[in-house]
Scaffold this motif. Structure first.
Motif, PDB file in Angstrom:
ATOM      1  N   LEU A 129      -1.911   1.476  -4.962  1.00  0.00           N
ATOM      2  CA  LEU A 129      -2.054   0.478  -4.223  1.00  0.00           C
ATOM      3  C   LEU A 129      -1.664  -0.737  -5.283  1.00  0.00           C
ATOM      4  CD1 LEU A 129      -2.994  -1.313  -1.662  1.00  0.00           C
ATOM      5  CD2 LEU A 129      -5.218  -1.188  -2.737  1.00  0.00           C
ATOM      6  N   HIS A 130      -0.683  -1.761  -4.832  1.00  0.00           N
ATOM      7  CA  HIS A 130      -0.351  -2.882  -5.357  1.00  0.00           C
ATOM      8  C   HIS A 130      -0.766  -4.184  -4.973  1.00  0.00           C
ATOM      9  CE1 HIS A 130       3.508  -0.559  -7.520  1.00  0.00           C
ATOM     10  NE2 HIS A 130       2.159   0.137  -7.797  1.00  0.00           N
ATOM     11  N   LEU A 131      -1.210  -4.907  -5.880  1.00  0.00           N
ATOM     12  CA  LEU A 131      -1.784  -6.331  -5.288  1.00  0.00           C
ATOM     13  C   LEU A 131      -1.040  -7.369  -6.260  1.00  0.00           C
ATOM     14  CD1 LEU A 131      -5.519  -5.943  -4.985  1.00  0.00           C
ATOM     15  CD2 LEU A 131      -3.886  -5.705  -3.020  1.00  0.00           C
ATOM     16  N   ILE A 132      -0.489  -8.457  -5.722  1.00  0.00           N
ATOM     17  CA  ILE A 132      -0.235  -9.476  -6.390  1.00  0.00           C
ATOM     18  C   ILE A 132      -0.847 -10.533  -6.277  1.00  0.00           C
ATOM     19  CG2 ILE A 132       1.655 -11.425  -7.116  1.00  0.00           C
ATOM     20  CD1 ILE A 132       2.557  -8.302  -7.589  1.00  0.00           C
ATOM     21  N   VAL A 133      -1.711 -10.890  -7.230  1.00  0.00           N
ATOM     22  CA  VAL A 133      -2.991 -12.133  -6.778  1.00  0.00           C
ATOM     23  C   VAL A 133      -2.712 -13.149  -7.702  1.00  0.00           C
ATOM     24  CG1 VAL A 133      -4.728 -10.338  -6.274  1.00  0.00           C
ATOM     25  CG2 VAL A 133      -4.750 -10.947  -8.598  1.00  0.00           C
ATOM     26  N   ILE A 147      -3.650  -0.390  -8.518  1.00  0.00           N
ATOM     27  CA  ILE A 147      -4.837   0.619  -8.478  1.00  0.00           C
ATOM     28  C   ILE A 147      -4.506   2.018  -7.857  1.00  0.00           C
ATOM     29  CG2 ILE A 147      -7.223   0.377  -7.753  1.00  0.00           C
ATOM     30  CD1 ILE A 147      -6.731  -2.343  -6.832  1.00  0.00           C
ATOM     31  N   ARG A 148      -5.166   2.884  -8.719  1.00  0.00           N
ATOM     32  CA  ARG A 148      -4.517   4.058  -8.281  1.00  0.00           C
ATOM     33  C   ARG A 148      -5.667   5.239  -8.996  1.00  0.00           C
ATOM     34  NH1 ARG A 148       0.295   4.505 -12.717  1.00  0.00           N
ATOM     35  NH2 ARG A 148       1.550   3.165 -11.173  1.00  0.00           N
ATOM     36  N   THR A 149      -5.819   6.498  -8.451  1.00  0.00           N
ATOM     37  CA  THR A 149      -6.694   7.473  -9.057  1.00  0.00           C
ATOM     38  C   THR A 149      -6.176   8.280 -10.416  1.00  0.00           C
ATOM     39  OG1 THR A 149      -5.850   9.276  -7.729  1.00  0.00           O
ATOM     40  CG2 THR A 149      -7.574   8.516  -6.646  1.00  0.00           C
ATOM     41  N   ILE A 150      -6.925   8.735 -10.979  1.00  0.00           N
ATOM     42  CA  ILE A 150      -6.799   9.620 -11.998  1.00  0.00           C
ATOM     43  C   ILE A 150      -5.442  10.403 -11.790  1.00  0.00           C
ATOM     44  CG2 ILE A 150      -7.221  11.050 -14.005  1.00  0.00           C
ATOM     45  CD1 ILE A 150     -10.231  10.222 -13.395  1.00  0.00           C
ATOM     46  N   ALA A 151      -5.601  10.997 -10.588  1.00  0.00           N
ATOM     47  CA  ALA A 151      -4.432  12.075 -10.367  1.00  0.00           C
ATOM     48  C   ALA A 151      -3.019  11.351 -10.031  1.00  0.00           C
ATOM     49  CB  ALA A 151      -4.677  13.064  -9.323  1.00  0.00           C
ATOM     50  N   MET A 152      -3.354  10.132  -9.285  1.00  0.00           N
ATOM     51  CA  MET A 152      -2.113   9.489  -8.975  1.00  0.00           C
ATOM     52  C   MET A 152      -1.523   9.001 -10.276  1.00  0.00           C
ATOM     53  SD  MET A 152      -3.406   7.065  -5.893  1.00  0.00           S
ATOM     54  CE  MET A 152      -4.245   7.853  -4.568  1.00  0.00           C
ATOM     55  N   ASP A 153      -2.356   8.570 -11.303  1.00  0.00           N
ATOM     56  CA  ASP A 153      -1.706   7.869 -12.703  1.00  0.00           C
ATOM     57  C   ASP A 153      -1.030   9.132 -13.628  1.00  0.00           C
ATOM     58  OD1 ASP A 153      -1.505   5.606 -14.453  1.00  0.00           O
ATOM     59  OD2 ASP A 153      -3.061   6.678 -15.837  1.00  0.00           O
ATOM     60  N   PHE A 154      -1.568  10.142 -13.515  1.00  0.00           N
ATOM     61  CA  PHE A 154      -1.123  11.281 -14.136  1.00  0.00           C
ATOM     62  C   PHE A 154       0.260  11.584 -13.552  1.00  0.00           C
ATOM     63  CE2 PHE A 154      -1.772  16.270 -14.542  1.00  0.00           C
ATOM     64  CZ  PHE A 154      -1.107  16.494 -15.973  1.00  0.00           C
ATOM     65  N   TRP A 155       0.508  11.626 -12.315  1.00  0.00           N
ATOM     66  CA  TRP A 155       1.828  11.904 -11.486  1.00  0.00           C
ATOM     67  C   TRP A 155       2.741  10.712 -12.070  1.00  0.00           C
ATOM     68  CZ3 TRP A 155       5.187   9.341  -8.543  1.00  0.00           C
ATOM     69  CH2 TRP A 155       6.170  10.174  -8.024  1.00  0.00           C
ATOM     70  N   ASP A 205       0.885  -1.345   0.044  1.00  0.00           N
ATOM     71  CA  ASP A 205       0.113   0.096  -0.018  1.00  0.00           C
ATOM     72  C   ASP A 205       0.854   1.204   0.083  1.00  0.00           C
ATOM     73  OD1 ASP A 205      -1.841   2.138   0.197  1.00  0.00           O
ATOM     74  OD2 ASP A 205      -3.153   0.893   1.832  1.00  0.00           O
ATOM     75  N   TYR A 206       1.280   1.477  -1.114  1.00  0.00           N
ATOM     76  CA  TYR A 206       2.044   2.857  -1.379  1.00  0.00           C
ATOM     77  C   TYR A 206       1.071   4.261  -1.363  1.00  0.00           C
ATOM     78  CZ  TYR A 206       5.591  -0.241  -3.222  1.00  0.00           C
ATOM     79  OH  TYR A 206       6.503  -1.028  -3.343  1.00  0.00           O
ATOM     80  N   ILE A 207      -0.256   4.045  -0.695  1.00  0.00           N
ATOM     81  CA  ILE A 207      -1.083   5.254  -0.708  1.00  0.00           C
ATOM     82  C   ILE A 207      -0.924   5.751   0.865  1.00  0.00           C
ATOM     83  CG2 ILE A 207      -3.479   6.167  -0.673  1.00  0.00           C
ATOM     84  CD1 ILE A 207      -3.754   4.425  -3.050  1.00  0.00           C
ATOM     85  N   GLU A 208      -0.890   4.414   1.608  1.00  0.00           N
ATOM     86  CA  GLU A 208      -0.914   4.683   3.116  1.00  0.00           C
ATOM     87  C   GLU A 208       0.651   5.122   3.292  1.00  0.00           C
ATOM     88  OE1 GLU A 208      -3.641   3.930   4.986  1.00  0.00           O
ATOM     89  OE2 GLU A 208      -2.598   4.480   6.671  1.00  0.00           O
ATOM     90  N   ASN A 209       1.542   4.488   2.676  1.00  0.00           N
ATOM     91  CA  ASN A 209       2.965   4.372   2.754  1.00  0.00           C
ATOM     92  C   ASN A 209       3.372   4.780   1.344  1.00  0.00           C
ATOM     93  OD1 ASN A 209       3.261   3.565   5.513  1.00  0.00           O
ATOM     94  ND2 ASN A 209       2.282   1.720   4.531  1.00  0.00           N
TER      95      ASN A 209
END
Ligand code: GTP
Ligand code: MG
Length: 227
Positions: A147-151, A170-178, A134-138
């Protein structure tokens, strides 16, 4: 008897180069079979995500997923990664050591959609969560958030079932832009990128966090007004 065994019998050991070619063809075939498994896994997970999104749209009149991107790691990138990890170069080694051959990126509208989508996906009976970062929390030190998941998802073949790993970001549009802008620095060394650029990007990451939170809050206020 396999084709290559017949060839081998007929040739004795006279032409080793041809034998090497046969080995090479076998390897390519094995690699192709593996790629098909990863493609199938991408399809399965994409479908699951699309079904969740459609359900939300119908039930709550809200589509949590803005869009989905996906890719199969190229043979060149697979090779680079195996070398970087200093592991054997073989199909089995790819299977054992890499978890991002199949990659799916889910771009969400709001921050709160990210955890929802992740939870609903992981909760499914046939999905095994292998790793959650969880690179959103950290966030990463450079400001990267996602947020990265390996499933692992089962792929049912004619004679066996294979559990195939998929990396889901998984990320928001803004996080993806960045992340797309920051990605442009990937092939540059620390020295080549000035501290000014890195600091500006880090500041953008902070602004984007604020923006994401504010958009979420406005969205909720509008929703509450409508109820
Ligand atoms: P890799 O060996 O790069 O796969 O790292 P890892 O196995 O430790 O996984 P991690 O979760 O750190 O990163 C996996 C993927 O997330 C990368 O291949 C990128 O697509 C993305 N990613 C991770 N960190 C960053 C970052 O700082 N910037 C950007 N733009 N993308 C990142
Ligand atoms: Mg990776």
């Amino acid at each position: 008897m396999e084709f290559h065994e017949i060839l081998q019998m007929n040739m004795g050991n006279k032409n080793l180069d041809v034998l090497k070619n046969i080995d090479f063809i076998e390897n390519i075939k094995e690699f192709g079979i593996m790629q098909q498994l990863y493609r199938a896994a991408i399809k399965e997970v994409r479908t699951k995500l699309e079904i969740l999104d459609e359900e939300f749209q119908i039930k709550y009149d809200h589509s949590p997923i803005h869009h989905i991107e996906y890719r199969l790691k190229s043979p060149q990138s697979i090779m680079d990664k195996l070398i970087q990890k200093d592991v054997e170069i073989s199909t089995q080694s790819i299977w054992n050591n890499l978890s991002d051959v199949a990659g799916i990126r889910v771009i969400c509208n709001y921050i709160s959609d990210i955890d929802k989508i992740a939870a609903f996906l992981v909760r499914q009976d046939d999905i095994t969560l292998i790793r959650r970062n969880d690179y959103i929390e950290n966030p990463k030190p450079n400001g990267y958030r996602s947020l990265h998941l390996i499933v692992a998802v089962p792929i049912f073949l004619s004679d066996s079932t294979k559990h195939v790993k998929v990396e889901v970001q998984i990320r928001t549009i803004a996080m993806d832009f960045w992340a797309s802008l920051e990605h442009k620095l990937k092939y540059k060394t620390q020295d080549e990128v000035s501290k000014v650029i890195r600091d500006r990007l880090f500041d953008c990451a902070r602004s984007i966090t604020q923006l994401d939170l504010e958009m979420q809050s406005i969205y909720e206020a509008i929703k509450a007004d409508q109820e």
